[in-house]
Design an enzyme around this catalytic site. Structure first.
Site, short mmCIF file in Angstrom:
data_model
loop_
_atom_site.label_atom_id
_atom_site.label_comp_id
_atom_site.label_asym_id
_atom_site.label_seq_id
_atom_site.Cartn_x
_atom_site.Cartn_y
_atom_site.Cartn_z
N LYS A 182 -1.59 -22.68 8.54
CA LYS A 182 -1.17 -21.30 8.80
C LYS A 182 -0.07 -21.35 9.85
O LYS A 182 -0.03 -22.24 10.70
CB LYS A 182 -2.33 -20.43 9.27
CG LYS A 182 -2.90 -20.74 10.63
CD LYS A 182 -2.24 -20.15 11.85
CE LYS A 182 -2.05 -18.67 11.77
NZ LYS A 182 -1.44 -18.19 13.08
N THR A 193 2.83 -22.12 16.60
CA THR A 193 1.58 -21.40 16.31
C THR A 193 1.20 -21.74 14.93
O THR A 193 1.29 -20.95 14.00
CB THR A 193 1.64 -19.88 16.32
OG1 THR A 193 2.13 -19.48 17.55
CG2 THR A 193 0.26 -19.25 16.19
#
Lengths: 408, 408
Positions: A182, A193
């Site tokens: 992700k 991230t």
């Protein structure tokens, strides 16, 4: 906010089951949303683990603990919380992670430090312990799910589910690898991230698994950038369950070691490219190739200076063959370069060679290349043998839309 | 394209004439536009000069030559071409600069290396020698003009004219300083697509003028960033004509040396802030203050990591008090920091202290602060005594509009 599916999205591939790695998902309701947000992967006894983590100094508790846990080399479970990164939450954040580890360890009858926890989402809000407790209880009772369900459940601002697979022959034994990832914003080396998980049924010693993952990471996840920002939570973990029945892979001399490494690298590269393809606001996938640098590391720094330049990225968004901005980016990298030996090209056509515009430069093929979705920027420094390739996306209005409004 | 005047623009100030520095402007028609694009400032005999230049390795001929010329310390003229940066143009670009220097030197009866040339605009197109020749001939015959006319003529994508002035008492003698600057995109340390010129009637030895300019630059022009990109042409030059009649300023012990330096610093700070106020697409002026760092230089790097973060800049554009992104930016700077001692605030209100959100944090005053045009971001690292302040602007749709379409 309504996130539109990236125009660069790829369909989720068919991915095999991995013996000894069983994914499940549930609703912990970390945010006020109607979707699964807690992922649990149960791992067979004897599973090896390796990991690479963000270098951001302000990393989350999960990253701090994970970094320690991989040193022991063994894993029995992975838990991923979506919607709350639990970063910058002090002792309360740590208590929540320890609670999850204890609850899962009790359920599986394993050691606490064999339970790996990741969290992604808003910074600065301690992970709510009550929601985590109920969510973990629910997910451990849930039916096994598909890898795509797991990929969807670890996601936050992602606009499509991301997975990749590969296989390798270790002697006579075929082993399978699958990966999910992700990430779309706050992406940059070293680690962004981005949460990535790779599962294989191969039997691999922890130290060798770590070596394969670290090497593969250097040329894949560490060579992508969306916006030059690096997150507080980035993590890639690899789990090897050992259920395939191969002789233990414990070094480069073992049969099939090269094939296994190639498969790890293949999965990492696919996953890394998928993250770029979901870069916030991305409309073009950009490969930056630098050659002729003083060293490979120098080439990588130059390539990242190009890939992180807002002026280069906006020019490409506008389909503008603005090679002058590439010159600027090479020059600002602070690496050995000589303006009068520098060449810049797009998609195989040189626009400038040896420090000057190419005589009779025909912009038509370059304009055509830049009108597409897959862009290649080339810079040759004519200084040495160093080369590197990095991947990024363009910078568009979509990035501003997403980041001026979303509390990530 | 039509560039809208920045909402952060300031009116052009009243600026005095400087004895011994006479500006003139003319049309060289470097681009197909109906405006003056060639600026000429004639300087009295005995004028001292100092300069700071881009560190971009792929700098223009003008920068290379200027860097050599300031070593001799004397200037008789400044010529600024707008619309063509003449960068990355090889020997043809160099010939154009040498032609201008020779033409002006012949006209004034001075040495070639006393003529300083700057160019700003598109990269990779050699400055057309015929247009330069006609333009220089015209400008040397033109009537003297105002500083605002000169500021308007050195501009390219700027949306307002930028000037600043200051004065200082050197013993009994009052000296005047004026400065003009252009720049809005490709702005970052060290030195950006920014051209700045400071003129004073003070008598100053070249070495001391250089010391004042270099020191002032460190805390002003080198502390602003719009988009982290550094240009191939950045230049700030200071000229001291010596017409004020003060005793020669030749070191820190000379009467009024501190006052003179303070005035140089004042003009540099004003000009640097004006560049940020014209940052491409800017809607907010942002001051980033970092304290408690291991050293001042460490504080500056942390402040620049915050100021260059697209995620921080877009959050502020959206009026979002997203202190988690500031934490992320501190962490990625790679400087000494401890997550659990870090405090983040906006406009004087702490949002997070000592690594955790402030209990009972009231976002209302912060939201009100962020709704304004003048934003202050504070980060205290609680590591040492280092501090720094840098200035930037937010990242908006306007930046994308300008840079996806304009061939700069």
């Amino acid at each position: 906010m309504d996130l539109t599916r990236s125009p660069l999205a790829l369909p989720f591939p068919d991915m095999p089951q991995i013996a000894g790695a069983v994914p499940r998902v549930a609703r912990a309701r970390y945010k006020d949303w109607d979707r699964c947000d807690l992922t649990f992967v149960e791992l067979a006894e004897g599973t090896s683990v390796a990991g690479v983590f963000t270098r951001n100094v302000c990393c989350s508790t999960e990253v701090e603990m994970g970094r320690e846990q991989v040193k022991a080399g063994h894993a029995r479970a992975l838990v991923v919380n979506a919607g709350n990164s639990n970063a910058f939450t002090g002792y309360r954040g740590r208590e929540a992670v320890e609670q999850i580890m204890a609850q899962v360890a009790d359920g599986l009858g394993c050691a606490h430090n064999e339970v790996f926890v990741s969290s992604t989402g808003v910074i600065g809000v301690p992970l709510p312990k009550d929601k985590a407790r109920d969510g973990v209880a629910a997910v451990m009772q849930a039916e096994p799910c598909s890898w795509q369900d797991a990929a969807a459940t670890i996601a936050t601002t992602d606009t499509f589910d991301k997975g990749a697979s590969a296989s390798a022959m270790l002697g006579e034994t075929r082993v399978e690898l699958v990966g999910i990832v992700k990430g779309s914003g706050m992406i940059a080396p070293d680690m962004a991230t981005m949460l990535g998980y790779i599962f294989t049924d191969a039997a691999v010693a922890p130290a060798f698994l770590q070596e394969c993952l670290s090497r593969a990471n250097a040329g894949t996840f560490n060579c992508i950038t969306v916006d030059s920002d690096t997150s507080t939570s980035d993590t890639v973990l690899a789990f090897a369950t050992g259920k395939a029945g191969n002789a233990l892979l414990d070094g480069w001399d073992a049969p099939g070691a090269d094939a296994f490494f190639a498969a790890v690298q293949d999965v990492c590269r696919q996953l890394a490219h998928l993250v770029v393809r979901d870069g916030e606001g991305a409309s073009k996938f950009i490969e930056v190739r630098v050659s002729g640098a003083a060293s490979d590391e120098s080439a990588r720094r130059v390539a990242l200076a190009i890939a992180n330049s807002p002026l280069v990225k906006t020019a490409i968004a506008g389909g503008d063959a603005n090679w002058g901005r590439v010159v600027m980016a090479v020059g600002k990298a602070g690496e050995p370069a000589d303006r009068d030996r520098l060449s810049i090209g797009f998609g195989g056509t040189w626009a400038a060679r040896d420090g000057q515009p190419v005589p009779d430069y025909d912009e038509a093929p370059v304009a055509e290349h830049l009108a597409g979705q897959e862009i290649r920027v080339e810079a040759d420094l004519a200084m040495g043998d160093g080369s590197a390739t990095v991947w990024t996306c363009d910078l568009t209005h979509g990035y501003i839309d997403i980041n001026a409004d979303y509390r990530s």
